[in-house]
Design a protein around this motif. Sequence first.
Motif: not given
Length: 93
Positions: A38-65
């Motif tokens: 699990l990774m948490v941080g921020s992202t700036v999309g449309t001029e606003k900074r939002n909280v972002a959370v991402v989960r990766l599988k054990t092999n470093g690919t995105l966990d689509w679930l």
Amino acid sequence: TNGTLDEWFGTGGIASIDIDGANESCLDIHLATTGKILMVGSTVGTEKRNVAVVRLKTNGTLDWLFGIGSKIVVPIQLNSDYGHAVTQQTDEK
């Protein structure tokens, strides 16, 4: 264990994630008991900074679930949101 990159993780040992903006940062990482990341941080999309959370599988690919497209973007305030810490409950939620 010796500090070298694990070549099977991500691409050549590095996982690079594009969330939804040009300016993204990871401020904390949590390794779950399942080995997922699990990774948490921020992202700036449309001029606003939002909280972002991402989960990766054990092999470093995105966990689509997880979330929508393996990502969760949360606007909390008007313009300057950061996620500084992440953890997981014992039931993996």
